[in-house]
Design an enzyme around this catalytic site. Structure first.
Site, PDB file in Angstrom:
ATOM      1  N   LYS A 119      -1.187   0.917 -25.306  1.00  0.00           N
ATOM      2  CA  LYS A 119      -1.479   0.866 -26.746  1.00  0.00           C
ATOM      3  C   LYS A 119      -0.147   0.984 -27.484  1.00  0.00           C
ATOM      4  O   LYS A 119       0.663   0.062 -27.418  1.00  0.00           O
ATOM      5  CB  LYS A 119      -2.486   1.952 -27.108  1.00  0.00           C
ATOM      6  CG  LYS A 119      -3.851   1.766 -26.411  1.00  0.00           C
ATOM      7  CD  LYS A 119      -4.877   2.750 -26.900  1.00  0.00           C
ATOM      8  CE  LYS A 119      -6.251   2.481 -26.325  1.00  0.00           C
ATOM      9  NZ  LYS A 119      -6.479   3.104 -25.013  1.00  0.00           N
ATOM     10  N   TYR A 149       0.846  -1.202   0.000  1.00  0.00           N
ATOM     11  CA  TYR A 149       0.000   0.000   0.000  1.00  0.00           C
ATOM     12  C   TYR A 149       0.873   1.241   0.000  1.00  0.00           C
ATOM     13  O   TYR A 149       1.847   1.311   0.753  1.00  0.00           O
ATOM     14  CB  TYR A 149      -0.914   0.030   1.239  1.00  0.00           C
ATOM     15  CG  TYR A 149      -2.369  -0.104   0.845  1.00  0.00           C
ATOM     16  CD1 TYR A 149      -2.959   0.829   0.000  1.00  0.00           C
ATOM     17  CD2 TYR A 149      -3.143  -1.158   1.303  1.00  0.00           C
ATOM     18  CE1 TYR A 149      -4.285   0.698  -0.389  1.00  0.00           C
ATOM     19  CE2 TYR A 149      -4.471  -1.302   0.915  1.00  0.00           C
ATOM     20  CZ  TYR A 149      -5.026  -0.364   0.068  1.00  0.00           C
ATOM     21  OH  TYR A 149      -6.325  -0.489  -0.321  1.00  0.00           O
ATOM     22  N   GLU A 170      -0.546   4.802  -0.570  1.00  0.00           N
ATOM     23  CA  GLU A 170      -1.346   6.012  -0.839  1.00  0.00           C
ATOM     24  C   GLU A 170      -0.475   7.245  -0.662  1.00  0.00           C
ATOM     25  O   GLU A 170       0.279   7.353   0.311  1.00  0.00           O
ATOM     26  CB  GLU A 170      -2.558   6.069   0.092  1.00  0.00           C
ATOM     27  CG  GLU A 170      -3.646   5.114  -0.352  1.00  0.00           C
ATOM     28  CD  GLU A 170      -4.875   5.143   0.547  1.00  0.00           C
ATOM     29  OE1 GLU A 170      -4.924   5.950   1.486  1.00  0.00           O
ATOM     30  OE2 GLU A 170      -5.776   4.329   0.285  1.00  0.00           O
TER      31      GLU A 170
HETATM   32  N1  DSN Z   1     -11.803   1.277 -26.073  1.00  0.00           N
HETATM   33  C1  DSN Z   1     -10.430   1.613 -26.393  1.00  0.00           C
HETATM   34  C2  DSN Z   1     -10.148   1.436 -27.841  1.00  0.00           C
HETATM   35  O1  DSN Z   1     -10.248   0.319 -28.265  1.00  0.00           O
HETATM   36  O2  DSN Z   1      -9.813   2.367 -28.547  1.00  0.00           O
HETATM   37  C3  DSN Z   1     -10.137   2.927 -25.949  1.00  0.00           C
HETATM   38  O3  DSN Z   1     -10.391   3.019 -24.594  1.00  0.00           O
END
Ligand code: DSN
Length: 427
Positions: free
Chosen positions: A222, A47, A49
């Site tokens: 991503k 933890y 915080e």
């Molecule tokens: N839902 C995601 C996407 O596939 O672009 C973004 O949050």
């Protein structure tokens, strides 16, 4: 303790699925082994915080160092003064950002979800559209490009407190200078949610939002190829113009408001194991290899664009500047839903997607969204994109024929054996 065979069998099945198939979901990627190792370890037990050096728990000396490394590396990648690496996701980053600068009922202006925007940019089913008053701009019908004139018109009429740029299904670069100019006319903040193209921005392959946008948020999983999570960045800190004061009556800096909005505003204990993995991802992004990776994403996306155009597919906005393609399937007489469901049977994973001015519902859709970051991580190059387009086209043009799907699936599974996801791991 008994071994949970059920779940670990499912993890094996998921690994096999990922290894065998073509992963074309634009928002997905494959992390490195070291990123996964950083996520699954003792740091999950802690933890913490608060923030490095200012925690509400003892024993944070070690996680302080790893969180500080994540912060410093994020700042170095994007050449910014401020980074908060605690948001559990991109949605959490956006929630905290809005909490920091808006009051309930304030107006916000974002790209319409049906035109490529994101849920957290004002959708009525999301906190952003429930707590705040959302307004939208779109893309132009004639060319599929962001309609900056519409953004300006709505901004001048509604005077939003926040203008949001960035998208989930938009394949072109953004004019951040124009957006800032619009915002300055109505005294609005600008947020760029760069979740999708962040890895390309990190390597200077797309325009940088940092000079023009007050705030930038991103996911880390991503094109940044890290663990699932979010970050908030700011090029330059500044005194908050809303007049919010600190406990001693001092004017709060924006960095303080952002940190407070993440914790305790919207989150409790940070996920220090995920933050360690973010630090590893940022380390990887700072290596020259990642330059090559980002360049290959662009080359692969362009090559995929060419391969689909050759087959007479209608690409929204006419092409791509980034890692994704949005394809309008109306001239091919198949819906996005049918395309998604058929392709997945051949181990091709994509998602159905609304196209601008779609006449079908979000559950059916006229389009599909394809992205190349994950396949680029697997090692596929420009020349391979022709095979990908060919397989997708073969299936879509013969969607009722199970034999075609089975044949293509076999070819794909065989093809992907040459691109081991985690070499040495046994399925
Ligand atoms: N839902 C995601 C996407 O596939 O672009 C973004 O949050």
């Amino acid at each position: 303790m008994q071994f949970d065979k059920e779940i670990f069998d499912l993890i094996e099945q998921e690994f096999a699925r990922q290894q065998h198939g073509l992963e074309l979901i634009a928002s997905e990627n494959f992390t490195s082994e070291q990123i996964m190792r950083a996520m699954g370890n003792v740091m999950t037990n802690k933890y913490a915080e608060g923030y490095p050096g200012k925690r509400y728990y003892g024993g944070c000396e070690v996680v302080d160092k790893s969180e500080q490394l994540a912060i410093d590396r994020a700042k170095q990648i994007f050449n910014v003064d401020f980074a908060n690496v605690q948001p559990h996701s991109g949605a959490q980053a956006n929630a905290a950002l809005m909490l920091a600068i808006l009051k309930p009922g304030d107006k916000i202006l974002g790209l319409d979800l049906s035109m490529g925007g994101h849920l957290t940019h004002g959708s009525s089913v999301n906190f952003s559209g429930k707590l705040y008053q959302p307004f939208f701009y779109g893309v132009k019908k004639e060319d599929g490009l962001v309609d900056y004139d519409m953004m300006e018109k709505v901004a001048l009429e509604e005077k939003p407190k926040l203008i949001i740029c960035g998208a989930s299904a938009y394949s072109r670069d953004w004019d951040y200078a124009r957006i800032r100019n619009i915002a300055d006319q109505v005294n609005a903040f600008v947020l760029c949610d760069m979740s999708h193209p962040a890895g390309l921005i990190a390597k200077g392959l797309l325009s940088s939002p940092f000079e023009h946008c007050h705030f930038v948020t991103s996911t880390t999983h991503k094109t940044l190829r890290g663990p699932r999570g979010g970050i908030i960045l700011m090029k330059t800190d500044f005194e908050n113009p809303m007049g919010i004061k600190g406990p001693k009556g001092e004017t709060r800096m924006m960095s303080d408001l952002l940190n407070l909005a993440v914790f305790p505003g919207t989150q409790g204990g940070p996920l220090e194991h995920v933050i360690a993995a973010k630090a590893v991802a940022f380390f990887e992004i700072l290596q020259p290899d990642f330059d090559l990776y980002a360049q290959q994403i662009l080359a692969n996306a362009k090559s995929l664009e060419t391969a689909f155009k050759k087959r007479d597919y209608d690409i929204v906005s006419g092409g791509t500047d980034n890692h994704l393609l949005l394809i309008d399937l109306r001239n091919k007489n198949i819906s996005g839903k049918k395309a998604e469901n058929t392709l997945v049977k051949a181990d091709i994973t994509i998602n159905k997607n609304m196209v601008p001015y779609d006449d079908k519902s979000p559950f059916i859709t006229s389009g599909i969204r394809l992205g190349v970051p994950a396949l680029t991580t697997r090692g596929l190059k420009e020349g391979d994109m022709e095979h990908i387009a060919n397989w997708i086209d073969t299936i879509l043009m013969d969607a009722e024929n199970e034999q075609t799907t089975i044949r293509v699936k076999g070819e794909i599974n065989e093809f992907m054996l040459a691109f081991q996801l985690y070499p040495g791991w046994k399925i």
